[in-house]
Design a protein around this motif. Structure first.
Motif, PDB file in Angstrom:
ATOM      1  N   ALA A  49       0.851  -1.193   0.000  1.00 24.65           N
ATOM      2  CA  ALA A  49       0.000   0.000   0.000  1.00 24.65           C
ATOM      3  C   ALA A  49       0.881   1.235   0.000  1.00 24.65           C
ATOM      4  O   ALA A  49       2.016   1.189   0.486  1.00 24.65           O
ATOM      5  N   GLY A  50       0.367   2.324  -0.558  1.00 19.82           N
ATOM      6  CA  GLY A  50       1.150   3.558  -0.572  1.00 19.82           C
ATOM      7  C   GLY A  50       0.591   4.511  -1.600  1.00 19.82           C
ATOM      8  O   GLY A  50      -0.313   4.156  -2.359  1.00 19.82           O
ATOM      9  N   PRO A  51       1.116   5.743  -1.652  1.00 21.94           N
ATOM     10  CA  PRO A  51       0.597   6.745  -2.597  1.00 21.94           C
ATOM     11  C   PRO A  51       0.809   6.318  -4.050  1.00 21.94           C
ATOM     12  O   PRO A  51       1.578   5.383  -4.320  1.00 21.94           O
ATOM     13  N   ALA A  52       0.147   7.008  -4.968  1.00 20.01           N
ATOM     14  CA  ALA A  52       0.276   6.676  -6.400  1.00 20.01           C
ATOM     15  C   ALA A  52       1.703   6.970  -6.867  1.00 20.01           C
ATOM     16  O   ALA A  52       2.332   7.921  -6.405  1.00 20.01           O
ATOM     17  N   THR A  97       4.498   5.304  -6.477  1.00 17.01           N
ATOM     18  CA  THR A  97       5.657   5.000  -5.632  1.00 17.01           C
ATOM     19  C   THR A  97       6.299   3.670  -5.993  1.00 17.01           C
ATOM     20  O   THR A  97       7.307   3.288  -5.406  1.00 17.01           O
ATOM     21  N   LYS A 108       4.564   0.391  -6.401  1.00 20.07           N
ATOM     22  CA  LYS A 108       4.014  -0.856  -5.824  1.00 20.07           C
ATOM     23  C   LYS A 108       3.929  -1.926  -6.912  1.00 20.07           C
ATOM     24  O   LYS A 108       4.425  -3.043  -6.742  1.00 20.07           O
ATOM     25  N   ASP A 143      -4.069  -4.024  -9.796  1.00 20.42           N
ATOM     26  CA  ASP A 143      -3.934  -2.599  -9.486  1.00 20.42           C
ATOM     27  C   ASP A 143      -5.277  -2.028  -9.071  1.00 20.42           C
ATOM     28  O   ASP A 143      -6.297  -2.362  -9.701  1.00 20.42           O
ATOM     29  N   GLU A 144      -5.288  -1.140  -8.086  1.00 20.30           N
ATOM     30  CA  GLU A 144      -6.538  -0.499  -7.619  1.00 20.30           C
ATOM     31  C   GLU A 144      -7.580  -1.554  -7.239  1.00 20.30           C
ATOM     32  O   GLU A 144      -8.735  -1.463  -7.635  1.00 20.30           O
TER      33      GLU A 144
END
Length: 417
Positions: free
Chosen positions: A354-357, A359, A361, A407-408
């Protein structure tokens, strides 16, 4: 409109092509529907007034529901037919229905598979066929033009899903043979790294460098308690190798040769940093966690397999042909991700970075897949996904042994999950 759209979709499948031969009953049913539909269209062409055409008699109101019902039966049979094909070659689960119909519809010409290969393999861009024997496949070629010869030629005859399965199996075996050769080559007394890298494909060259690093670092750690100088000496060896690789990039190289050496440098910089830290921390045992938490690469000759160990988890290298691709620069965060993902896999669970867009992942997950020679399929999830579509993806992943990167994932509605 519904009837018209279904008719357009099914006409492409059942009129001519190989699918009609394999579903004779449905083809017959469709030809009857086709005749009725042509009648309606001819009438519409002759009667140019829309109101007259639609209401002059009750032909449309009676015929259209019947046509729709028949078309839906055809479509159901077609879906069942595609499902059977997918069960025989699970990677077809990741291909959309229209693309799969195109593959199956042109199956009698083996060369027509070429444009679809990138959507089925990680980096098999096309297959080299024999000049005289039309259906004989000799080698797989990546997007960058790297070639791996198949151990045994594959005949692209019969059902496409059968020989595609054979091609995948043979590609893995052939790459494994090349890795075995590389593992033997690094044991030679007169071993020269640069010559070795130029002899083998980028993927195997990188593995060879990782084999050497793991082998020599472990050896140094085992002897560290007895020999004080072995750790600094080995550290200097890694620095020399790094400088050798850097010197190569100053030469005039072809585009993909440059990518190859840059990738080797990217990975080796990290390997050198790890060993440098081990020296600074005075680590003197291969059982120390500072060493165990790294990705370690072994070729077990007695079991004839390539192993990748992360902490206490051993992964078998899956031999997916990756070609000459860029690799991520490895940061402490990437390392922690690798450890977390490998631990979750060892207890048969998934991992959710998990983490900001932006970054990294998805990229980290894909990179770990490359590190293990796995095929990673990336899906961008949306609220449009239904349970059938998602179920199809899971079936494919479970049967083909690939990794799925969703993703998402939180966009999928809960009832669907």
């Amino acid at each position: 409109m519904i009837v018209q759209n279904l008719w357009i979709y099914l006409e492409a499948v059942f009129v001519g092509g190989d699918i009609a031969k394999q579903l004779p009953q449905e083809a017959k049913r469709f030809s009857n529907i086709d005749k009725s539909w042509q009648k309606i269209m001819t009438k519409a062409h002759e009667t140019t007034n829309v109101v007259n055409c639609c209401t002059a008699d009750d032909m449309l109101s009676q015929l259209l529901p019947h046509l729709l019902e028949q078309l839906e039966i055809c479509q159901k049979s077609l879906t069942g037919y595609l499902e059977k094909k997918r069960l025989l070659f699970p990677r077809f689960f990741f291909v959309s229905d229209p693309a799969l119909l195109e593959i199956l519809g042109q199956a009698s010409d083996s060369h027509s598979i070429q444009p679809h290969l990138p959507s089925i393999f990680d980096n098999v861009y096309h297959v080299a066929f024999h000049e005289k024997e039309y259906d004989k496949m000799l080698s797989v070629v990546s997007k960058e033009g790297e070639k791996v010869d198949l151990d045994k030629p594959i005949m692209a005859q019969g059902n496409v899903e059968v020989w595609m399965g054979e091609l995948l199996e043979m590609q893995r075996k052939s790459l494994h043979s090349v890795i075995r050769q590389a593992a033997m080559a690094i044991q030679d007394t007169g071993f020269k790294l640069i010559e070795f890298e130029q002899m083998f494909p980028a993927q195997v060259g990188l593995l060879g460098l990782q084999f050497i690093w793991t082998r020599d670092s472990e050896e140094a750690l085992i002897k560290a308690k007895v020999d004080r100088k072995i750790m600094p000496t080995t550290n200097q060896v890694w620095l020399d190798i790094l400088n050798q690789l850097i010197d190569q990039t100053t030469l005039d190289l072809a585009k993909f040769e440059r990518i190859k050496f840059e990738t080797l440098i990217t990975i080796h910089v990290h390997q050198r940093d790890i060993f440098d830290d081990l020296v600074k921390l005075h680590i003197k045992s291969p059982g120390d966690f500072e060493w165990l938490k790294q990705s370690r690469f072994y070729f077990k000759e007695d079991e004839d397999e390539c192993l990748v160990s992360i902490t206490d988890v051993n992964f078998t290298y899956m031999n997916e042909f990756l070609g000459c691709t860029d690799r991520l620069v490895i940061t402490p965060l990437t390392d922690r991700c690798y450890i977390t993902i490998s631990q979750s896999l060892s207890i048969h669970m998934g991992a959710a970075p998990a983490g900001p867009a932006g970054t990294g992942k998805t990229e980290t997950t894909k990179d770990m897949g490359r590190c293990l020679g796995k095929y990673v399929v990336v899906f961008n999830c949306s609220d449009q996904m239904d349970f059938r579509g998602l179920g199809r993806i899971y079936k494919g992943l479970a049967q083909s042994g690939s990794w799925g990167c969703f993703d998402e994932f939180n966009r999928i509605e809960l009832p669907v999950l």
